[in-house]
Motif scaffolding. Structure first.
Motif, PDB file in Angstrom:
ATOM      1  N   GLY A 176     -84.202 -44.079  15.005  1.00 35.90           N
ATOM      2  CA  GLY A 176     -84.128 -42.665  14.638  1.00 35.90           C
ATOM      3  C   GLY A 176     -84.892 -42.433  13.358  1.00 35.90           C
ATOM      4  N   GLU A 177     -84.888 -41.196  12.901  1.00 34.13           N
ATOM      5  CA  GLU A 177     -85.567 -40.851  11.661  1.00 34.13           C
ATOM      6  C   GLU A 177     -84.761 -41.312  10.456  1.00 34.13           C
ATOM      7  N   LEU A 178     -85.475 -41.575   9.383  1.00 30.56           N
ATOM      8  CA  LEU A 178     -84.831 -41.932   8.122  1.00 30.56           C
ATOM      9  C   LEU A 178     -84.489 -40.655   7.368  1.00 30.56           C
ATOM     10  N   ASP A 179     -83.204 -40.429   7.173  1.00 29.18           N
ATOM     11  CA  ASP A 179     -82.731 -39.314   6.357  1.00 29.18           C
ATOM     12  C   ASP A 179     -83.031 -39.654   4.897  1.00 29.18           C
ATOM     13  N   LEU A 180     -83.738 -38.790   4.217  1.00 28.46           N
ATOM     14  CA  LEU A 180     -84.142 -39.086   2.839  1.00 28.46           C
ATOM     15  C   LEU A 180     -82.959 -39.176   1.885  1.00 28.46           C
ATOM     16  N   GLY A 181     -81.792 -38.711   2.306  1.00 27.59           N
ATOM     17  CA  GLY A 181     -80.593 -38.847   1.487  1.00 27.59           C
ATOM     18  C   GLY A 181     -80.145 -40.289   1.318  1.00 27.59           C
ATOM     19  N   ALA A 182     -80.634 -41.194   2.174  1.00 21.17           N
ATOM     20  CA  ALA A 182     -80.287 -42.611   2.075  1.00 21.17           C
ATOM     21  C   ALA A 182     -81.180 -43.360   1.091  1.00 21.17           C
ATOM     22  N   VAL A 183     -82.231 -42.709   0.594  1.00 19.27           N
ATOM     23  CA  VAL A 183     -83.177 -43.350  -0.322  1.00 19.27           C
ATOM     24  C   VAL A 183     -82.556 -43.452  -1.710  1.00 19.27           C
ATOM     25  N   ARG A 184     -82.614 -44.651  -2.270  1.00 18.66           N
ATOM     26  CA  ARG A 184     -82.043 -44.897  -3.591  1.00 18.66           C
ATOM     27  C   ARG A 184     -83.102 -44.964  -4.688  1.00 18.66           C
ATOM     28  N   GLU A 185     -84.290 -45.446  -4.343  1.00 20.85           N
ATOM     29  CA  GLU A 185     -85.345 -45.595  -5.359  1.00 20.85           C
ATOM     30  C   GLU A 185     -86.684 -45.737  -4.653  1.00 20.85           C
ATOM     31  N   ILE A 186     -87.731 -45.311  -5.357  1.00 21.73           N
ATOM     32  CA  ILE A 186     -89.092 -45.444  -4.852  1.00 21.73           C
ATOM     33  C   ILE A 186     -89.902 -46.173  -5.919  1.00 21.73           C
ATOM     34  N   PHE A 187     -90.561 -47.253  -5.503  1.00 25.57           N
ATOM     35  CA  PHE A 187     -91.389 -48.046  -6.412  1.00 25.57           C
ATOM     36  C   PHE A 187     -92.852 -47.922  -6.005  1.00 25.57           C
ATOM     37  N   ASP A 188     -93.726 -47.901  -6.981  1.00 21.79           N
ATOM     38  CA  ASP A 188     -95.160 -47.943  -6.737  1.00 21.79           C
ATOM     39  C   ASP A 188     -95.546 -49.422  -6.647  1.00 21.79           C
ATOM     40  N   LEU A 189     -96.119 -49.849  -5.526  1.00 23.47           N
ATOM     41  CA  LEU A 189     -96.523 -51.252  -5.364  1.00 23.47           C
ATOM     42  C   LEU A 189     -97.959 -51.423  -5.855  1.00 23.47           C
ATOM     43  N   ARG A 190     -98.110 -52.200  -6.878  1.00 28.56           N
ATOM     44  CA  ARG A 190     -99.460 -52.474  -7.392  1.00 28.56           C
ATOM     45  C   ARG A 190    -100.081 -53.615  -6.595  1.00 28.56           C
ATOM     46  N   THR A 191    -101.363 -53.461  -6.296  1.00 21.53           N
ATOM     47  CA  THR A 191    -102.108 -54.477  -5.558  1.00 21.53           C
ATOM     48  C   THR A 191    -102.888 -55.325  -6.559  1.00 21.53           C
ATOM     49  N   ARG A 192    -102.744 -56.624  -6.449  1.00 22.83           N
ATOM     50  CA  ARG A 192    -103.474 -57.564  -7.310  1.00 22.83           C
ATOM     51  C   ARG A 192    -104.893 -57.753  -6.780  1.00 22.83           C
ATOM     52  N   SER A 193    -105.732 -58.350  -7.582  1.00 21.84           N
ATOM     53  CA  SER A 193    -107.134 -58.559  -7.190  1.00 21.84           C
ATOM     54  C   SER A 193    -107.261 -59.478  -5.972  1.00 21.84           C
ATOM     55  N   ASP A 194    -106.261 -60.326  -5.719  1.00 17.97           N
ATOM     56  CA  ASP A 194    -106.310 -61.213  -4.551  1.00 17.97           C
ATOM     57  C   ASP A 194    -105.748 -60.561  -3.287  1.00 17.97           C
ATOM     58  N   GLY A 195    -105.346 -59.283  -3.392  1.00 17.39           N
ATOM     59  CA  GLY A 195    -104.829 -58.566  -2.232  1.00 17.39           C
ATOM     60  C   GLY A 195    -103.318 -58.628  -2.075  1.00 17.39           C
TER      61      GLY A 195
END
Length: 114
Positions: free
Chosen positions: A86-105
């Motif tokens: 089913g769809e993810l209800d956004l009320g279940a979201v606790r935190e959002i992180f920005d994933l940084r990409t390293r030079s090796d991928g």
């Protein structure tokens, strides 16, 4: 409260915020459920499915909020992965992180509860 994680392009997540729910990636929709990972499964998921990709968010979700639509099913090597039917209800979201990409991928994973 167990926490599970979804890796998502930032643009797709912003669209989900506008829509009020997240219906999953093209792969999720093809498979009929939204794929999630536990904290310990996350490095393997990033390596297998997201290596070299930039502009990703890591979405932390309270698994208890998803109810019976969340199933734990065997995947890589028989390990149980969380799948949401089913769809993810956004009320279940606790935190959002920005994933940084390293030079090796690879990606810098923030410190997460296991």
């Amino acid at each position: 409260m167990p926490t599970i994680y979804k890796v998502c392009p930032a643009s797709a997540w912003r669209e989900a915020e506008r829509q009020g729910a997240y219906s999953g990636s093209a792969d999720d929709r093809r498979d009929g459920f939204i794929h999630f990972s536990t904290a310990s499964q996350l490095p393997g998921t990033l390596t297998k499915h997201f290596a070299g990709q930039t502009g990703l968010f890591l979405i932390a979700i309270d698994a208890d909020e998803l109810g019976d639509a969340l199933k734990w099913e065997p995947s890589r090597g028989g390990e149980l992965f969380p799948h949401l039917y089913g769809e993810l209800d956004l009320g279940a979201v606790r935190e959002i992180f920005d994933l940084r990409t390293r030079s090796d991928g690879s990606h810098d994973i923030p410190e997460l509860p296991k």
